[in-house]
Design an enzyme around this catalytic site. Sequence first.
Site, PDB file in Angstrom:
ATOM      1  N   LEU A 101      76.243  40.854  80.364  1.00  0.00           N
ATOM      2  CA  LEU A 101      77.668  40.925  80.017  1.00  0.00           C
ATOM      3  C   LEU A 101      78.094  42.373  79.773  1.00  0.00           C
ATOM      4  O   LEU A 101      79.131  42.627  79.153  1.00  0.00           O
ATOM      5  CB  LEU A 101      77.955  40.063  78.775  1.00  0.00           C
ATOM      6  CG  LEU A 101      77.634  38.578  78.923  1.00  0.00           C
ATOM      7  CD1 LEU A 101      77.955  37.830  77.638  1.00  0.00           C
ATOM      8  CD2 LEU A 101      78.395  37.975  80.095  1.00  0.00           C
ATOM      9  N   TYR A 103      61.059  45.980  68.947  1.00  0.00           N
ATOM     10  CA  TYR A 103      62.272  45.369  68.394  1.00  0.00           C
ATOM     11  C   TYR A 103      62.086  45.142  66.898  1.00  0.00           C
ATOM     12  O   TYR A 103      61.212  44.373  66.478  1.00  0.00           O
ATOM     13  CB  TYR A 103      62.594  44.044  69.080  1.00  0.00           C
ATOM     14  CG  TYR A 103      63.039  44.159  70.529  1.00  0.00           C
ATOM     15  CD1 TYR A 103      63.322  45.386  71.108  1.00  0.00           C
ATOM     16  CD2 TYR A 103      63.170  43.019  71.317  1.00  0.00           C
ATOM     17  CE1 TYR A 103      63.725  45.475  72.438  1.00  0.00           C
ATOM     18  CE2 TYR A 103      63.579  43.103  72.649  1.00  0.00           C
ATOM     19  CZ  TYR A 103      63.841  44.337  73.200  1.00  0.00           C
ATOM     20  OH  TYR A 103      64.242  44.421  74.515  1.00  0.00           O
ATOM     21  N   SER A 108      71.379  42.783  79.637  1.00  0.00           N
ATOM     22  CA  SER A 108      72.796  43.128  79.456  1.00  0.00           C
ATOM     23  C   SER A 108      73.667  42.556  80.579  1.00  0.00           C
ATOM     24  O   SER A 108      74.429  43.280  81.212  1.00  0.00           O
ATOM     25  CB  SER A 108      72.993  44.642  79.363  1.00  0.00           C
ATOM     26  OG  SER A 108      74.246  44.949  78.780  1.00  0.00           O
ATOM     27  N   LYS A 168      85.893  39.131  75.061  1.00  0.00           N
ATOM     28  CA  LYS A 168      86.535  39.680  73.867  1.00  0.00           C
ATOM     29  C   LYS A 168      87.472  40.842  74.186  1.00  0.00           C
ATOM     30  O   LYS A 168      88.325  41.195  73.380  1.00  0.00           O
ATOM     31  CB  LYS A 168      85.466  40.178  72.875  1.00  0.00           C
ATOM     32  CG  LYS A 168      84.663  39.081  72.218  1.00  0.00           C
ATOM     33  CD  LYS A 168      83.881  39.603  71.021  1.00  0.00           C
ATOM     34  CE  LYS A 168      82.782  40.539  71.434  1.00  0.00           C
ATOM     35  NZ  LYS A 168      81.934  40.916  70.266  1.00  0.00           N
ATOM     36  N   GLY A 214      71.603  36.976  74.786  1.00  0.00           N
ATOM     37  CA  GLY A 214      71.348  37.166  73.363  1.00  0.00           C
ATOM     38  C   GLY A 214      72.665  37.135  72.627  1.00  0.00           C
ATOM     39  O   GLY A 214      73.689  37.576  73.155  1.00  0.00           O
TER      40      GLY A 214
END
Length: 347
Positions: free
Chosen positions: A217, A61, A215, A225, A288
Amino acid sequence: MKYKILGNTGLKVSALCLGTMNYGGKGFFGYMGNLDQNEVDEQIRTVTEAGVNFIDTANIYSEGLSEEMIGQAIKNLSLNREDLVLATKVRGAVGKGQNNLGLSRKHIIQEVEGSLKRLKTDYIDLYQIHTSDPLTPIEETIRVLDDLVQSGKIRYFGASNVSAWHLMKGLAYSDYNDRNRFASLQANYSLDTRDIEREIIPLLTDQKVGLMVWSPLSGGLLSGKYKRDLQGAKGRLNDFPFPPFNEERAYDILDVLYPMAEQKNVSVAQLALAWLMHQPVVSSVIIGATKLHQLQDNLKAVDVIFTSDELKKLDQVSKLTPQYPGNVIEIMTSDRSAGLDFLKGEI
């Protein structure tokens, strides 16, 4: 905050884990976010004050910068290292050399030393292989990971993004050779991406391996959104739709989530995260965010309570399409299903 045991260990981890892929903004991972040290400090302060004890990163990362910033934040905030469960990963390329990637003994030993230095710690709580390495036998990888446990440099080791058969091969090798075994699997799972329910989740349940979800979402799709046809606020999903998702099913799920969120006076993201935390196999859900208010909203997901009807509605709208061999096995083993229910005390 709620806590769960990680797999078949005695290690307690928070139901929510802080993901740090967007720390640093260096190299490829700049696309995921570019939080600076002050923002990282604020995120880690926010989650630890909420009871989160689990932080996940990887050596690749931002080319190691994410690990460095986490280590610095722990120092800046004067956090007690023993109160934290730090997880990182190894496998990806960290240079142009022939052995600067993979899961060989040489590369793993090299990289664990680098991660320890960047994280400013003497040990890593959970050291994970980031995915498979077709060139290195799983036996070699497990032997070196077991050696690192024996040396005290790591406490447990886990896997990420591997197939069910490969994970089972590794578990079997550990069991038959009296080695430490994979404590956890980190995998993609969400209301919209339930593919691991076909083979991987039955394996994790049977073998008592913990599940960390990345992940949750669905790349931001379930963040609140977006609506049908990706209408709504601009975000990463508009330009970089990863992980891949089933569009039509995703829109059907959102059609259920929006009115449910309004009725329960919570956010769509909180519902999506809470659904995962209601799955028995899930040990921790990785969250995150690039904005602090997003992180604060996600943390409230631990307080969401579903009725049985709400869970049923979410399960129905997001369920997988039957596939072979699961569909045939279900039919052909139905004559023994009642026996399983009896053993569980359900009849």
